[in-house]
Design an enzyme around this catalytic site. Sequence first.
Site, PDB file in Angstrom:
ATOM      1  N   ASP A 344      -3.259   2.653 -13.604  1.00 37.61           N
ATOM      2  CA  ASP A 344      -4.784   2.767 -13.843  1.00 37.61           C
ATOM      3  C   ASP A 344      -5.354   3.992 -12.791  1.00 37.61           C
ATOM      4  O   ASP A 344      -4.842   4.350 -11.822  1.00 37.61           O
ATOM      5  CB  ASP A 344      -5.099   1.453 -13.086  1.00 37.61           C
ATOM      6  CG  ASP A 344      -6.612   1.196 -13.082  1.00 37.61           C
ATOM      7  OD1 ASP A 344      -7.172   0.957 -14.061  1.00 37.61           O
ATOM      8  OD2 ASP A 344      -7.346   1.178 -12.043  1.00 37.61           O
ATOM      9  N   GLU A 398      -4.011   6.352 -17.527  1.00 32.78           N
ATOM     10  CA  GLU A 398      -5.494   6.274 -17.819  1.00 32.78           C
ATOM     11  C   GLU A 398      -6.111   7.561 -17.505  1.00 32.78           C
ATOM     12  O   GLU A 398      -6.328   7.473 -15.866  1.00 32.78           O
ATOM     13  CB  GLU A 398      -5.881   4.995 -17.074  1.00 32.78           C
ATOM     14  CG  GLU A 398      -7.329   4.781 -17.615  1.00 32.78           C
ATOM     15  CD  GLU A 398      -8.197   3.581 -16.823  1.00 32.78           C
ATOM     16  OE1 GLU A 398      -9.002   3.038 -17.224  1.00 32.78           O
ATOM     17  OE2 GLU A 398      -7.835   3.640 -15.494  1.00 32.78           O
TER      18      GLU A 398
END
Length: 676
Positions: A344, A398
Amino acid sequence: MEPTAPSAAPVPQLPLVQQDSWLVPFEPVLRQRQQRLATRLAEIEAHHGSLEAYATAHQQLGLHYDGRRRGFRYREWAPGAEALYLVGDFNGWDRQANPLQRLDYGVWEIFLPDKEYKDRLVHNSKYKVHVVSANGAQDRLPATARRVVQDDHTKDYAAQVWRPAVPFAWTDQKFRVAVAVKEPFIYEAHVGMATEESRVGLYREFADHILPRIEADGYNCVQLMAVMEHPYYGSFGYHVANFFAPSSRFGTPEELKYLVNEAHRRGIAVLLDVVHSHAVKNQAEGLADFDGSGNLYFHEGERGNHLGWDSKLFDYGRPEVQQFLLSNLRYWLEEFHFDGFRFDGVTSMLYHHHGEGVAFVGYEQYFGPGADEDAILYLQLATTLVHGFRKGALLVAEDMSGLPGLCRPIAEGGIGFDYRLAMGIPDFWIKLLKHTPDEGWNLGELWHVLTNRRQGEKTVAYAESHDQALVGDKTLAQWLFGDGIYHHMAVADPDPNAARALALHKIIRLLTLTAGGEAYLDFIGNEFGHPEWVDFPREGNGWSYQHARRQWSLADNPDLKYHFLGDFDKALIHLAKAHHVLAAGPAQLLHHDEENKVLAFARGPLMVIVNLHVTASQPDYRFWVPKEGRYRVVLSSDDSQFGGFDRPDEHYIYETYEQHLRVYLPSRVALVLALA
């Protein structure tokens, strides 16, 4: 005359640079990054033997039972502290009873022998570490605590001794990621919101009730959110406090292992949504100012704060922090058999500005002073460790900046991830539905967004993820159906807007999968057009679970239109898997007709032709195909089993003439063709 010394052979360009000439001016930076990694690996190997051996901080720190010495050993890294005490229900929470001794390198230690503590320090015992520093004294949760539980009444968190009498028995020894996941079809899910009841779902419930759905739908990866312990449920798991503790709100560590083991039994890989980009700022539950020095795990001062996320930022240049985070990756792979990670917030890690308010318009932004070289080194170490430790492990980044080489091997000049998320695709769909009437859709722009990705770097395509499902935004189904998602979902209801929404929802997902990447992702429930966003219990909604659940009964009800969307998604996934569409290389544009809103392209052995015109059907539409032959329809978005009107005859065989096909193409319909 003396002979001329032979000149040194020119150093060949890095493969990454060979493929992209725009990188030529920045090749020295790429080589510096490679060299810095090689130097760091050499240092690690000299002192620890290997990178894998280095990633064992969790085995050295924290509370562990020592069978040889017969007792518990507890160690903590806190170089800035003046004193540490182990406290818990085993000593009546006496903050002076059990002091730790200071060792070298800022590590503290205490040993609690069985002869004194055997009946007091047991399975389920609660404990903390009392840290005394120049700034005062505070009870803290151990940095590598493997289980953390919250008191129902006081809401206080404490670490918990976890030593079940019978260890979990794994049965997944024959599972191989490379065999199960030839092309990733990823089902993004949150265990807690996976039940239909207004409560927190459990690991075991997810394993027993949701995994069978995922398997039946054809997905071969499940990506689990919010597993790492976080104090605020509504953070969606992105404000992590305890990096080594699976969230106890969903069950026990053994129940999480049961979930992973069951997924493997069904041929499904499990990815952990890992958050190493930042951490919760809470001191009572997290790592912030752990030893009173102000900069132990995180940068000192303002550099240690992520203002946009209201959280703390790791100091990736500090060796102990590197070791902590690398050990965290090994722990999840080894202890819980995860098959890889979705990292993330990688953009936030890569740049000092964290991508906040920055438009990436030039290559110098990737390689100039804005780049955080310490974070880049950490990510290279992380991908090296994971790929070396678990063969076939999958790593997804990401990143919205588009850093060249992020998903290329380090030897080629890259960072080493396997896939990057195509974050522009869902943003495009939402923007299109929000601002552009159907008749104004630009197919050239649509094709560009779906296919605009770096050559040689694999991409996860998705029409929507959890980002689009959160309260404050809307899912595709909500944008398309509007209020009709509550009032016109009966199968017998002929509402024209619902028919439009049903058609476009299917077409959007088909185009995204077949043209958008080398992997595909769906968020839990979106495959059947779940009618509500996600909103976790909070003060603003009266601490309600109403929107933190999934209404599977809607998808299972044959009298409602939701099952049409779910059935289409299932058929699409199975078709793409059977024909290895995602592994087939980029889609090839065959036909682009802006006036009639028709787009045709090939991907592997399949051809997709879609008519996005609002009203005009094409009774005899002609377009060029790369191969002569007889073609049949293998999937039609207009099939009545998917809520369509059965306008094209799916049994008809289309034959080429002078390498062209003529097909009947109704409005708002997509057909997938294959050689008969």
